[in-house]
Design an enzyme around this catalytic site. Structure first.
Site, PDB file in Angstrom:
ATOM      1  N   CYS A   1       8.450 -34.576  22.730  1.00 61.75           N
ATOM      2  CA  CYS A   1       7.652 -35.360  21.783  1.00 61.75           C
ATOM      3  C   CYS A   1       6.211 -34.851  21.876  1.00 61.75           C
ATOM      4  O   CYS A   1       5.859 -34.153  22.829  1.00 61.75           O
ATOM      5  CB  CYS A   1       7.734 -36.836  22.134  1.00 61.75           C
ATOM      6  SG  CYS A   1       6.955 -37.204  23.704  1.00 61.75           S
TER       7      CYS A   1
ATOM      8  N   HIS B   1      10.517 -36.075  33.186  1.00 61.33           N
ATOM      9  CA  HIS B   1      11.737 -36.145  33.993  1.00 61.33           C
ATOM     10  C   HIS B   1      12.706 -35.058  33.566  1.00 61.33           C
ATOM     11  O   HIS B   1      13.704 -35.329  32.917  1.00 61.33           O
ATOM     12  CB  HIS B   1      12.377 -37.533  33.864  1.00 61.33           C
ATOM     13  CG  HIS B   1      11.498 -38.601  34.413  1.00 61.33           C
ATOM     14  ND1 HIS B   1      11.038 -39.649  33.668  1.00 61.33           N
ATOM     15  CD2 HIS B   1      10.951 -38.750  35.641  1.00 61.33           C
ATOM     16  CE1 HIS B   1      10.266 -40.408  34.416  1.00 61.33           C
ATOM     17  NE2 HIS B   1      10.194 -39.885  35.614  1.00 61.33           N
TER      18      HIS B   1
ATOM     19  N   GLU C   1       4.910 -46.182  32.446  1.00 61.54           N
ATOM     20  CA  GLU C   1       4.156 -46.588  31.244  1.00 61.54           C
ATOM     21  C   GLU C   1       3.950 -48.104  31.231  1.00 61.54           C
ATOM     22  O   GLU C   1       2.855 -48.596  30.920  1.00 61.54           O
ATOM     23  CB  GLU C   1       4.904 -46.150  29.977  1.00 61.54           C
ATOM     24  CG  GLU C   1       4.111 -46.486  28.718  1.00 61.54           C
ATOM     25  CD  GLU C   1       4.930 -46.381  27.446  1.00 61.54           C
ATOM     26  OE1 GLU C   1       5.727 -45.432  27.316  1.00 61.54           O
ATOM     27  OE2 GLU C   1       4.773 -47.256  26.585  1.00 61.54           O
TER      28      GLU C   1
ATOM     29  N   SER D   1      15.574 -39.888  33.190  1.00 61.42           N
ATOM     30  CA  SER D   1      14.606 -40.116  32.116  1.00 61.42           C
ATOM     31  C   SER D   1      14.976 -41.385  31.350  1.00 61.42           C
ATOM     32  O   SER D   1      16.095 -41.524  30.848  1.00 61.42           O
ATOM     33  CB  SER D   1      14.603 -38.903  31.181  1.00 61.42           C
ATOM     34  OG  SER D   1      14.142 -39.283  29.921  1.00 61.42           O
TER      35      SER D   1
ATOM     36  N   SER E   1      11.897 -35.652  26.762  1.00 62.68           N
ATOM     37  CA  SER E   1      11.445 -34.732  27.808  1.00 62.68           C
ATOM     38  C   SER E   1      12.385 -33.531  27.940  1.00 62.68           C
ATOM     39  O   SER E   1      12.356 -32.823  28.931  1.00 62.68           O
ATOM     40  CB  SER E   1      11.342 -35.480  29.136  1.00 62.68           C
ATOM     41  OG  SER E   1      12.526 -36.196  29.373  1.00 62.68           O
TER      42      SER E   1
HETATM   43  S1  SF4 Z   1       4.529 -39.691  25.139  1.00 61.92           S
HETATM   44 FE1  SF4 Z   1       5.554 -41.602  24.708  1.00 61.92          FE
HETATM   45  S2  SF4 Z   1       4.296 -42.517  23.117  1.00 61.92           S
HETATM   46 FE2  SF4 Z   1       3.701 -40.411  23.205  1.00 61.92          FE
HETATM   47  S3  SF4 Z   1       4.943 -39.441  21.623  1.00 61.92           S
HETATM   48 FE3  SF4 Z   1       6.046 -39.234  23.578  1.00 61.92          FE
HETATM   49  S4  SF4 Z   1       7.421 -40.961  23.650  1.00 61.92           S
HETATM   50 FE4  SF4 Z   1       5.909 -41.409  22.076  1.00 61.92          FE
END
Ligand code: SF4
Length: 548
Positions: free
Chosen positions: A12, A41, A128, A220, A264
């Site tokens: 992401c 992870h 988080e 994860s 991840s």
């Molecule tokens: S780090 Fe968390 S909040 Fe940011 S894009 Fe990835 S999953 Fe979404």
């Protein structure tokens, strides 16, 4: 059998940004780089980061050398008190908290200051959530299920937020339970957009697939959640960490396979699993395997270089001395192979990794034999040319050892581009006594732009496959938007320079920039083929030019 790959699988933006930050620091700084907790992870990525000297610690007290260290706060974020402690310790630190997590911090802080109770939907132990809680103060509840929502005491006014990777459906169910219970309920859906897209797509395809393969670390949280959705929605779902977990019997009597992955999971792991599944289903034929070997091992690069050498000779209206041209292309191929084979294994696309792990010794032999052959062939033209070739070959062979001490951004792209110009333009011009010819200078521009485009494309391809690229690449230094802008400018220059070359190659030479315009378009649309075929397509016009 049909294979569907999730469009939103892979790193992401938050994870991507955190990885880029630590790598940039490890490349630029002389200080030791620590991350507060594991960055992501995923064992393969963690192993790669460790090889770069990036160490994960659970607490600042584990760092002895505060003055000579940099601490990176990962994408999950941390509570404000911990950030204060870090500041007080005097250690230099870099905040790689994802902006979407920071947005959740801001919302929680705003409402908790107005006296609202914070209700967080998430995993109590997750980093988080611990960070989110820190912004809520003591007036906070963390719930992870509908049952826990039902058990909440009566609350006058509350702000409901979510861990960013939470399930949308669960969030909605919790909203339905809390709405009648709490007089004034602020619904702050802080599930991030990348997670929402991933989940939406997962639900859609899990329903139609006979089996869903979820790729990701077993520890994860977001991968586990994705796996849970798939299990609930599909006929069958399996969670795998990499292609080694894939077995033939999983796909017996199945018509549709859906492959997805957690935030991840790097794209090269997804591609490895996809290839293993395709291998089981379609049984790759020998020609395709041979084609992949030729491209992935770098042998095709030698042919591409030969194509450009022929352009230079044609521009001087002479045919190349075949032995000499081969000696020049062999040294470029050898440099390419040595460079590729010494890249870290976890950084590599699965097929290339397989090739270099399985045949590493053989491939290196090909490179060394190529250099020896290149030297022997060049001796035929005179010792001067052997020395000139060695002037390139020696630094190319030790490039990976010296690059760190050079500390120059985009060094790899610059080094390779200049190396190609030197071998393809400079040495032939000396042998033909054409150093003062204007054609020599236009050749330099032509080969420089063509080679630079090739190298930038390769950097983009690597990044698009979530390989860990560093500031050796232009793409890493400039970012996506500026790199594509730069590519357009270089392509315009290439188009402009190509016009006089129509004299030697007729109109088809103009297809070169047009061809690359199309490639950029496809890349931007995310429609480029797999990395091996893409690399072949990038170098194909250089080789095809021989035929014009
Ligand atoms: S780090 Fe968390 S909040 Fe940011 S894009 Fe990835 S999953 Fe979404």
């Amino acid at each position: 059998m049909k294979i569907i790959i999730a469009k939103n699988a892979g790193f992401c933006p938050g994870v991507n940004n955190a990885i880029n930050k630590v790598i940039e620091l490890s490349e630029h700084s002389t200080k030791k780089i620590y991350t507060l907790g594991q960055l992501i992870h995923n064992n393969d990525v963690i192993k790669n980061l460790e090889e770069r000297g990036i160490v994960a610690v659970n607490s600042i007290s584990e760092i002895n050398d505060i003055k000579t260290s940099i601490l990176v706060i990962r994408a999950h974020g941390i509570p404000p008190e911990l950030e204060e402690k870090i500041k007080e310790s005097g250690i230099e630190y870099v905040d790689a908290t994802c902006p979407l997590v920071k947005n959740a911090h801001r919302i929680i802080k705003e409402y908790s200051e107005k006296g609202y109770t914070t209700i967080i939907l998430g995993d109590k132990e997750h980093a988080e959530v611990i960070g989110l809680k820190g912004y809520a103060g003591d007036n906070c509840f963390v719930i992870s299920s509908v049952e826990e929502a039902e058990k909440l005491p009566d609350i006058e006014k509350a702000n409901l937020v979510s861990q960013t990777t939470q399930e949308e459906e669960l969030f909605e169910r919790v909203v339905n339970i809390l709405t009648p219970k709490i007089k004034e309920l602020i619904i702050s859906n802080t599930i991030c957009t990348p997670t929402k897209l991933r989940q939406k797509e997962t639900i859609e395809f899990s329903k139609i697939a006979d089996i869903v393969v979820v790729i990701g670390g077993k520890h994860s949280a977001n991968t586990q959640r994705l796996y849970q959705i798939c299990k609930d929605m599909s006929k069958e779902a399996v969670l795998v960490e990499n292609e080694n977990d894939i077995t033939d019997d999983l796909f017996k009597d199945k018509n549709t396979v859906f492959i997805t992955a957690g935030a991840s999971t790097p794209a090269w792991l997804i591609s490895g699993v996809e290839k293993k599944i395709r291998g089981i289903i379609y049984k790759e034929n020998i020609f395709r395997k041979f084609f992949k070997f030729i491209v992935a091992s770098g042998i095709f690069t030698g042919f591409a270089a030969l194509g450009l050498i022929s352009v230079v000779y044609k521009s001087f209206k002479t045919s190349p001395d075949i032995k000499f041209a081969i000696s020049l292309s062999l040294v470029l191929m050898a440099a390419h192979i040595i460079n590729r084979s010494s890249e870290k294994e976890a950084n590599e696309n699965n097929f290339r990794k397989t090739i270099f792990l399985k045949y590493n010794r053989e491939i290196r032999y090909i490179a060394y034999i190529s250099i020896i052959l290149s030297i022997l062939l060049s001796l035929n033209s005179g010792i001067l040319y052997t020395i000139l070739i060695l002037l390139f070959a020696l630094p190319a062979m030790v490039y990976r050892k010296i690059k760190k001490s050079l500390k120059i951004s985009a060094i790899k792209d610059i080094f390779i581009t200049l190396g190609w110009v030197y071998i393809i333009c400079f040495i032939p011009a000396i042998s033909l006594h054409k150093l003062s010819s204007p054609i020599f200078y236009s050749n330099i521009l032509l080969i420089f732009t063509a080679s630079l485009i090739r190298n930038i494309f390769i950097g983009i391809l690597q990044k698009k496959n979530d390989m860990i690229i560093t500031n050796e690449y232009i793409y890493f230094c400039l970012g996506e938007k500026r790199t594509f802008k730069l590519l357009y400018i270089i392509l315009l220059v290439l188009l402009f320079i190509s016009i006089p070359y129509c004299r030697y190659f007729s109109i088809p030479i103009l297809f070169l920039p047009v061809y690359y315009f199309i490639m950029i378009f496809m890349m931007k649309k995310g429609k480029s083929p797999d990395i091996i075929l893409s690399e072949f397509l990038i170098e194909l016009p250089f080789f095809a030019i021989i035929l014009v």
